[in-house]
Write an enzyme that holds these catalytic residues in place. Structure first.
Site, PDB file in Angstrom:
ATOM      1  N   ARG A  33      51.001 -30.375  21.189  1.00  0.00           N
ATOM      2  CA  ARG A  33      50.021 -31.284  21.801  1.00  0.00           C
ATOM      3  C   ARG A  33      48.616 -30.991  21.290  1.00  0.00           C
ATOM      4  NH1 ARG A  33      47.224 -32.051  27.609  1.00  0.00           N
ATOM      5  NH2 ARG A  33      47.035 -29.798  27.532  1.00  0.00           N
ATOM      6  N   ARG A  74      32.754 -37.207  33.872  1.00  0.00           N
ATOM      7  CA  ARG A  74      32.309 -35.811  33.741  1.00  0.00           C
ATOM      8  C   ARG A  74      30.837 -35.687  34.101  1.00  0.00           C
ATOM      9  NH1 ARG A  74      35.971 -32.551  31.261  1.00  0.00           N
ATOM     10  NH2 ARG A  74      37.739 -33.679  30.399  1.00  0.00           N
ATOM     11  N   LYS A 215      50.677 -40.021  31.767  1.00  0.00           N
ATOM     12  CA  LYS A 215      50.412 -38.816  32.566  1.00  0.00           C
ATOM     13  C   LYS A 215      50.235 -39.228  34.023  1.00  0.00           C
ATOM     14  CE  LYS A 215      47.574 -35.741  30.707  1.00  0.00           C
ATOM     15  NZ  LYS A 215      46.323 -35.342  30.011  1.00  0.00           N
ATOM     16  N   THR A 273      51.353 -27.828  33.052  1.00  0.00           N
ATOM     17  CA  THR A 273      50.136 -27.163  33.559  1.00  0.00           C
ATOM     18  C   THR A 273      50.390 -25.963  34.476  1.00  0.00           C
ATOM     19  OG1 THR A 273      48.971 -29.261  33.312  1.00  0.00           O
ATOM     20  CG2 THR A 273      47.851 -27.554  34.583  1.00  0.00           C
TER      21      THR A 273
HETATM   22  C1  PEP Z   1      46.816 -31.919  33.651  1.00  0.00           C
HETATM   23  O1  PEP Z   1      45.848 -32.369  34.250  1.00  0.00           O
HETATM   24  O2  PEP Z   1      47.726 -31.264  34.194  1.00  0.00           O
HETATM   25  C2  PEP Z   1      46.968 -32.211  32.216  1.00  0.00           C
HETATM   26  C3  PEP Z   1      48.079 -31.945  31.567  1.00  0.00           C
HETATM   27  O3  PEP Z   1      45.927 -32.825  31.576  1.00  0.00           O
HETATM   28  P1  PEP Z   1      44.721 -32.062  30.837  1.00  0.00           P
HETATM   29  O4  PEP Z   1      45.291 -30.823  30.225  1.00  0.00           O
HETATM   30  O5  PEP Z   1      44.209 -33.055  29.868  1.00  0.00           O
HETATM   31  O6  PEP Z   1      43.753 -31.759  31.922  1.00  0.00           O
END
Ligand code: PEP
Length: 471
Positions: A33, A74, A215, A273
């Site tokens: 990724r 942001r 997502k 995550t």
């Molecule tokens: C998340 O928020 O869990 C995710 C995978 O996105 P990012 O890493 O872009 O915050």
């Protein structure tokens, strides 16, 4: 080292060397990724080159996944940086101007138009909670409810359903153009709110229709995951932002619900995550993290993803190898604890063939593998969705299709020439299994394919004894 559950590794400063990318592949990674929220275009160019170089070295295709930033608000520049927030403190979110302890601009000048008194605003991944008291003259006046620390550029989370930002921002359009130029394989779309967001991204792709991974990180997306699964090719359970947008305690059950929905729809699900978060700074995971990876596998995920662990951590290789070891053990010993999947509807000939292939494999015939010949990857996806108990070997001529299959649970792809006819197709699978040492003469395999080759979709099933084909 391999597991049937696929491993996605995020590339970053800690892993952007040939040795490390190749090490991650050896540790089990098949998808890399690139998070377009971070890094420069030059960084991304280099990362793609490293993955393509690793493909050459290890001799199999790997997928590059570009993660577009999406409509994330942001904080602008703060001075002092960081700002320390205390409960009761007033703070203004402004369309422009400088940022300090009294207030700051954000990357979305129209924010005041979307918020109302009583709304909750979270800064810095939830480290600071603000409550909106008034919206006046383009500024959002808030009071701090829970104190903490926020830095320039950190996230501003507001109720996703009212955020007026477009699903695909100008930055995403630019990212998509760069992703096409880099010939990547998969696109992840951030902060999807509903199926129309996926349709919007798809409409920008034109004929270069790359698989879209939606997502799931907002409440509206959780609530309409079935609709999103009709439009997207896969979902990612993005627990980082999901845990900011929704109460933390809801995440474990939402994960199970989303994986189950994806399984029922026959679409891959990635659990992402903080899976091995402590391994950013330690060579071994905590017991809780080990349990988390195993539970994602038992929930039925197609893939698990590492983020900071491989992008900025001190132990990228160890983190990837640990994820693979845990997944592989949970797969081989976790049978009795696996989540019971929701019923799938087999409404097409292809889905019915895949279902039949998996049930023949589960019989007492002693089938050692399922193979398919596919030019689009469709049959491989259908077979993976059935979660058969033996490997799925997919013979696929185009290398870009092979790359996109790297996310599929239990599927290994192999090269193939386009066969002249159905006998040639059976022969290429038979010979391929033997050449690659995947089956021996007289082994029994199940073959799924389309006949006549290239002029039909999946409609054929053959119980085949290896070594018995005739050209
Ligand atoms: C998340 O928020 O869990 C995710 C995978 O996105 P990012 O890493 O872009 O915050």
């Amino acid at each position: 080292m391999t597991a049937r559950t696929k491993l996605v590794c995020t590339l970053g400063p800690a892993s952007s060397t040939p040795k490390m990318v190749q090490g991650l592949v050896r540790a089990g990674a098949s998808v890399f990724r690139l998070n377009f929220s971070h890094g420069t275009p030059e960084d991304h160019d280099r990362m793609v080159a490293l993955v393509r170089q690793a493909e050459e070295v290890v001799g199999r295709p790997l997928a590059v996944l570009v993660d577009l930033p999406g409509p994330k608000v942001r904080l602008g520049q703060l001075d002092p940086d960081p700002v320390v927030f205390r409960p009761g403190q007033r703070f203004e979110l402004r369309p422009d101007g400088p940022g300090d302890e009294t207030g700051a601009p954000t990357t979305y000048p129209g924010l005041a138009g979307d918020l109302r008194p009583g709304d909750r605003v979270l800064l810095a991944d939830g480290a600071v909670e603000l409550s909106v008291e008034a919206v006046e003259e383009g500024a959002v006046r808030t009071r701090c409810v829970a104190g903490g620390v926020a830095r320039s550029g950190q996230g501003v989370n507001v109720p996703a359903e009212r955020l007026g930002l477009p699903a695909v921002t100008p930055r995403d359009r630019d990212g998509l153009a760069r992703a096409f130029a880099l010939e990547v394989d998969l696109i992840a779309q951030s902060f999807v709110r509903g199926p129309e967001d996926v349709r919007e991204l798809r409409s920008l792709m034109g004929s270069r229709n790359l698989p879209i991974i939606a997502k799931i990180e907002t409440r509206p997306a959780v609530e309409d995951v079935a609709g999103i699964l009709e439009e997207a090719d896969a979902i990612m359970i993005a627990r980082g932002d999901l845990g900011v947008e929704l109460p933390n305690e809801e995440i474990p059950l939402i994960q199970k619900e989303l994986v189950r929905a994806a399984r029922a729809a026959g679409r891959p699900a990635i659990v992402a995550t903080q899976m091995l978060e402590s391994m950013i700074h330690a060579p071994r995971p905590t017991r809780a993290e080990t349990t988390d990876v195993a539970n994602a596998v038992l929930d039925g995920a197609d893939a698990v993803m590492l983020s900071g662990e491989t992008a900025v951590g001190d132990y990228p290789f160890e983190a990837a190898a640990t994820a693979t070891t845990i997944a592989s053990y949970a797969e081989s010993r976790g049978g009795p604890f696996r989540a019971i999947p929701a019923a799938r509807h087999h409404t097409t000939a292809g889905a019915a063939v895949a279902h039949a292939a998996a049930s023949i494999q589960a019989s007492e015939l002693g089938v050692v593998a399922i193979t398919c010949y596919t030019e689009t990857g469709r049959t491989a996806k259908l077979l993976s969705a059935e979660r058969p108990g033996v490997p799925v070997y997919a013979f696929i001529p185009p290398v870009d299709v092979r790359r996109a299959m790297c996310l599929l649970w239990g599927v290994e792809t192999l090269p193939a020439e386009v066969p002249a006819d159905t006998d040639g197709m059976i022969a290429l699978m038979d010979e391929g299994l033997q050449i690659h040492g995947l089956a021996r003469t007289d082994d029994l395999v199940v073959m799924a394919a389309a006949s006549p080759t290239g002029r039909a979709t999946t409609n054929m099933l053959k119980i085949h004894r290896v070594g018995s084909s005739v050209r």
